[in-house]
Scaffold this motif. Structure first.
Motif, PDB file in Angstrom:
ATOM      1  N   ASP A 263      11.646  54.304  26.940  1.00  0.00           N
ATOM      2  CA  ASP A 263      10.731  53.594  26.101  1.00  0.00           C
ATOM      3  C   ASP A 263      11.149  52.387  25.333  1.00  0.00           C
ATOM      4  O   ASP A 263      10.256  51.631  24.558  1.00  0.00           O
ATOM      5  N   GLY A 264      12.324  51.828  25.680  1.00  0.00           N
ATOM      6  CA  GLY A 264      12.945  50.714  25.263  1.00  0.00           C
ATOM      7  C   GLY A 264      13.489  50.886  23.592  1.00  0.00           C
ATOM      8  O   GLY A 264      13.733  50.025  23.280  1.00  0.00           O
ATOM      9  N   ILE A 265      13.381  52.009  23.131  1.00  0.00           N
ATOM     10  CA  ILE A 265      13.683  52.235  21.629  1.00  0.00           C
ATOM     11  C   ILE A 265      14.828  53.403  21.864  1.00  0.00           C
ATOM     12  O   ILE A 265      15.791  52.978  20.984  1.00  0.00           O
ATOM     13  N   HIS A 266      14.870  54.226  22.527  1.00  0.00           N
ATOM     14  CA  HIS A 266      15.688  55.569  22.630  1.00  0.00           C
ATOM     15  C   HIS A 266      16.394  55.751  23.923  1.00  0.00           C
ATOM     16  O   HIS A 266      16.145  55.316  24.872  1.00  0.00           O
ATOM     17  N   ASP A 267      17.681  56.044  23.392  1.00  0.00           N
ATOM     18  CA  ASP A 267      18.679  56.456  24.742  1.00  0.00           C
ATOM     19  C   ASP A 267      18.902  55.529  25.811  1.00  0.00           C
ATOM     20  O   ASP A 267      18.517  56.122  27.075  1.00  0.00           O
ATOM     21  N   PHE A 268      19.102  54.297  25.699  1.00  0.00           N
ATOM     22  CA  PHE A 268      19.662  53.524  26.638  1.00  0.00           C
ATOM     23  C   PHE A 268      20.827  54.087  27.469  1.00  0.00           C
ATOM     24  O   PHE A 268      21.838  54.495  26.719  1.00  0.00           O
ATOM     25  N   LYS A 269      20.746  54.098  28.559  1.00  0.00           N
ATOM     26  CA  LYS A 269      21.763  54.780  29.349  1.00  0.00           C
ATOM     27  C   LYS A 269      22.497  53.706  30.173  1.00  0.00           C
ATOM     28  O   LYS A 269      21.880  53.230  30.810  1.00  0.00           O
ATOM     29  N   ILE A 270      23.950  53.610  29.920  1.00  0.00           N
ATOM     30  CA  ILE A 270      24.504  52.823  30.920  1.00  0.00           C
ATOM     31  C   ILE A 270      24.530  53.026  32.168  1.00  0.00           C
ATOM     32  O   ILE A 270      25.073  54.240  32.408  1.00  0.00           O
ATOM     33  N   MET A 271      24.116  52.200  33.183  1.00  0.00           N
ATOM     34  CA  MET A 271      24.148  52.286  34.661  1.00  0.00           C
ATOM     35  C   MET A 271      25.596  52.424  35.246  1.00  0.00           C
ATOM     36  O   MET A 271      26.385  51.426  34.838  1.00  0.00           O
ATOM     37  N   PRO A 272      25.746  53.146  36.303  1.00  0.00           N
ATOM     38  CA  PRO A 272      27.193  53.120  36.665  1.00  0.00           C
ATOM     39  C   PRO A 272      27.506  51.490  37.645  1.00  0.00           C
ATOM     40  O   PRO A 272      28.648  51.362  37.556  1.00  0.00           O
ATOM     41  N   THR A 273      26.409  51.110  38.238  1.00  0.00           N
ATOM     42  CA  THR A 273      26.677  49.556  38.893  1.00  0.00           C
ATOM     43  C   THR A 273      26.321  48.536  37.730  1.00  0.00           C
ATOM     44  O   THR A 273      25.244  48.304  37.413  1.00  0.00           O
ATOM     45  N   PRO A 274      27.172  47.694  37.441  1.00  0.00           N
ATOM     46  CA  PRO A 274      26.967  46.699  36.563  1.00  0.00           C
ATOM     47  C   PRO A 274      25.886  45.316  37.282  1.00  0.00           C
ATOM     48  O   PRO A 274      26.015  45.629  38.815  1.00  0.00           O
ATOM     49  N   ALA A 275      25.245  44.978  36.593  1.00  0.00           N
ATOM     50  CA  ALA A 275      24.340  44.055  37.196  1.00  0.00           C
ATOM     51  C   ALA A 275      24.832  42.843  38.029  1.00  0.00           C
ATOM     52  O   ALA A 275      24.572  42.558  39.143  1.00  0.00           O
ATOM     53  N   VAL A 276      26.088  42.214  37.301  1.00  0.00           N
ATOM     54  CA  VAL A 276      26.951  41.178  37.818  1.00  0.00           C
ATOM     55  C   VAL A 276      28.164  41.611  37.605  1.00  0.00           C
ATOM     56  O   VAL A 276      28.572  42.040  36.458  1.00  0.00           O
ATOM     57  N   ASP A 277      29.118  41.253  38.601  1.00  0.00           N
ATOM     58  CA  ASP A 277      30.622  41.537  38.586  1.00  0.00           C
ATOM     59  C   ASP A 277      31.442  40.438  39.265  1.00  0.00           C
ATOM     60  O   ASP A 277      31.579  40.661  40.449  1.00  0.00           O
ATOM     61  N   HIS A 278      31.962  39.344  38.634  1.00  0.00           N
ATOM     62  CA  HIS A 278      32.527  38.636  39.178  1.00  0.00           C
ATOM     63  C   HIS A 278      34.061  38.467  38.641  1.00  0.00           C
ATOM     64  O   HIS A 278      34.516  37.376  38.582  1.00  0.00           O
ATOM     65  N   ARG A 279      34.449  39.731  38.377  1.00  0.00           N
ATOM     66  CA  ARG A 279      35.982  39.871  37.946  1.00  0.00           C
ATOM     67  C   ARG A 279      36.879  39.351  39.004  1.00  0.00           C
ATOM     68  O   ARG A 279      36.669  39.748  40.163  1.00  0.00           O
ATOM     69  N   THR A 280      37.844  38.556  38.586  1.00  0.00           N
ATOM     70  CA  THR A 280      39.202  38.475  39.567  1.00  0.00           C
ATOM     71  C   THR A 280      39.788  39.775  39.508  1.00  0.00           C
ATOM     72  O   THR A 280      39.788  41.024  38.902  1.00  0.00           O
ATOM     73  N   THR A 281      41.476  39.369  39.747  1.00  0.00           N
ATOM     74  CA  THR A 281      42.292  40.664  39.612  1.00  0.00           C
ATOM     75  C   THR A 281      42.693  41.001  38.324  1.00  0.00           C
ATOM     76  O   THR A 281      43.417  40.025  37.677  1.00  0.00           O
ATOM     77  N   PRO A 282      42.792  42.149  37.698  1.00  0.00           N
ATOM     78  CA  PRO A 282      43.259  42.729  36.547  1.00  0.00           C
ATOM     79  C   PRO A 282      44.750  42.802  36.578  1.00  0.00           C
ATOM     80  O   PRO A 282      45.379  42.998  37.685  1.00  0.00           O
ATOM     81  N   THR A 283      45.247  42.313  35.330  1.00  0.00           N
ATOM     82  CA  THR A 283      46.835  41.947  35.330  1.00  0.00           C
ATOM     83  C   THR A 283      47.544  43.316  34.527  1.00  0.00           C
ATOM     84  O   THR A 283      48.796  43.418  34.735  1.00  0.00           O
ATOM     85  N   GLY A 284      46.534  44.220  34.010  1.00  0.00           N
ATOM     86  CA  GLY A 284      47.030  45.306  33.031  1.00  0.00           C
ATOM     87  C   GLY A 284      47.381  44.809  31.789  1.00  0.00           C
ATOM     88  O   GLY A 284      47.924  45.741  31.201  1.00  0.00           O
ATOM     89  N   LYS A 285      47.409  43.333  31.647  1.00  0.00           N
ATOM     90  CA  LYS A 285      48.092  43.081  30.270  1.00  0.00           C
ATOM     91  C   LYS A 285      46.607  42.552  29.284  1.00  0.00           C
ATOM     92  O   LYS A 285      45.667  42.521  30.095  1.00  0.00           O
TER      93      LYS A 285
END
Length: 473
Positions: A263-285
């Motif tokens: 309904d655009g008001i309640h209970d927004f659920k985060i979807m498992p697949t992001p809309a955009v994902d252009h991340r490079t390599t994580p360093t762990g830092k």
């Protein structure tokens, strides 16, 4: 032994037959690179790559082979589909004029009924060249310093109707219109935790009902967009600052989250697949950066190499394809407008291209038969006839005798997609495909088609043909 050999031969014949192209089927479809090449008789200034036919020049042409059939067929129509690219935008004077400021939000309710939300310049403090602030000459309270509404019936003349939010709700990012009610989403604090105001009348100069926070964004960096789809679900696309020092990248990110509510008001659920994902390599830092809304630095995971960043999302659906427009902050370049598209809102969007320059914070909508892409800064906005690149003509021919030669053609006809706002939806546009009615063409044993492109205005956008379908009765 003979029996075994016979069986082997039968198996080989069966395999060979299975690899032969089937007798036309119900339709003739061209949608892969091999099919484009195999179906080509002549192609001028056209190359075949990425499963498409790409015009290398503004003037180009394609003529197919004669597709033969053993039995007569009756053609119904031919349908052309271009690529998802949307690069035929041209500049127009800014719609905001001298009154409207900040990141505008466009709400085209229906034809002839258009709203633009923004702050009222006359009521805002002005930053001077020495970076000090000059207060407004008008003595107004905080209820007047939020977003205001302007209305137009023609996208040319705008009438000011006063505030729709107060100063606390001044970070408006997106809006929808549902059954006579405006859903105005704002961040509080800035860049975080989308809140909602529901207002039934944007012309009364009063703020509607504040519903409070509707999405507790776990990542900071909201600047969200909202789209209510045909199934009634509200899709919220938001910035996720977890993988980047957003302060050093125009407060944008390579990662965009996706949350859904009934309904655009309640209970927004985060979807498992992001809309955009252009991340490079994580360093762990991990590192940290400061934001004006937070007392403590915000933590992020360091990635390498440096990442492109996107944000301040706005979206629209045309036919069965979704488009996301945004701020685009590429590594080593200045910020500009960028866009993504997808044929499924629940999948990752694919980057399409960029235009303009400056910090756009865009909003998009359809009005008066055109698409408007409005930005917060700069001296121009953008207008487009739609993703379809115009200047395409086509015709279809039929072999009525079975000798393999075309002996009757339709007239050359301009083909293009047609767009119309879906009633009851702000950000969904119905699309009529680019097609030719072939019911007047006689039945035949073979068919061929041609299309040609030409430059029709000052734009230099080349045609990329994705698919052609010849449909039979």
């Amino acid at each position: 032994m003979k029996k075994i050999i016979q069986l082997s031969l039968m198996a080989l014949v069966s395999i060979a037959n299975s690899q032969q192209p089937k007798e036309g089927g119900s339709n003739w479809k061209i949608q892969t690179q091999k099919e484009w090449e195999a179906s080509s008789d002549t192609a001028k200034n056209i190359s075949f790559k990425n499963e498409q036919a790409l015009s290398d020049s503004l003037v180009s042409s394609y003529k197919s082979i004669v597709k033969k059939y053993k039995k007569k067929k009756k053609a119904r129509s031919i349908v052309f589909k271009q690529s998802a690219a949307w690069d035929n935008w041209k500049e127009i004077p800014t719609l905001a004029g001298d009154e409207i400021d900040n990141a505008q939000v466009f709400i085209p309710v229906k034809p002839g009924d258009y709203y633009l939300l923004g702050t009222y310049k006359a009521y805002q403090s002005t930053r001077l060249p020495d970076r000090t602030w000059k207060k407004s000459k008008y003595n107004v309270d905080d209820s007047q310093k939020g977003y205001h509404a302007w209305h137009s019936t023609d996208m040319k003349n705008w009438k000011h109707y006063g505030p729709v939010t107060n100063l606390r709700a001044k970070w408006v990012t997106t809006a929808e219109y549902v059954d006579g009610k405006f859903y105005i989403y704002y961040d509080f604090p800035n860049d975080q935790d989308p809140h909602l105001i529901i207002d039934e009348d944007l012309k009364d100069g009063k703020m509607g009902k504040d519903m409070g926070m509707v999405f507790p964004d776990p990542s900071h960096g909201s600047d969200c967009s909202i789209l209510r789809d045909e199934d009634g679900l509200f899709h919220l696309i938001y910035e996720n600052w977890d993988p980047i020092d957003a302060r050093a990248h125009s407060f944008d990110s390579p990662l965009a989250g996706h949350a859904v509510s009934k309904d655009g008001i309640h209970d927004f659920k985060i979807m498992p697949t992001p809309a955009v994902d252009h991340r490079t390599t994580p360093t762990g830092k991990y590192g940290g950066f400061k934001h004006s809304s937070d007392k403590k630095p915000l933590q992020y995971e360091i990635h390498t190499p440096e990442q492109n960043a996107y944000g301040d999302w706005t979206n629209i659906k045309i036919g069965d394809r979704y488009y996301l427009f945004c701020d685009y902050d590429p590594v080593g370049e200045g910020i500009k407008l960028g866009y993504f598209s997808s044929d499924d809102i629940n999948k990752q969007f694919v980057f399409g291209g960029s235009l303009g320059k400056g910090h756009p914070d865009p909003t998009i909508g359809f009005a008066e038969g055109k698409f408007y892409l409005i930005q917060q800064r700069g001296e121009v906005d953008f207008i487009s006839s739609g993703p379809w690149v115009e200047g395409v003509e086509a015709r279809v021919g039929v072999d009525t005798t079975g000798n393999g030669e075309i002996n009757e053609w339709t007239k050359w006809q301009e083909i293009k997609e047609e767009y119309k706002q879906k009633p009851g939806f702000v950000r969904i546009i119905d699309k009529k495909p680019a097609s030719i009615d072939l019911t007047d063409l006689p039945s035949g044993y073979g068919f061929s088609f041609e299309y040609r492109t030409q430059k029709i205005d000052e734009l230099d956008t080349k045609v990329i043909m994705d698919e052609v379908k010849l449909l039979f009765k």
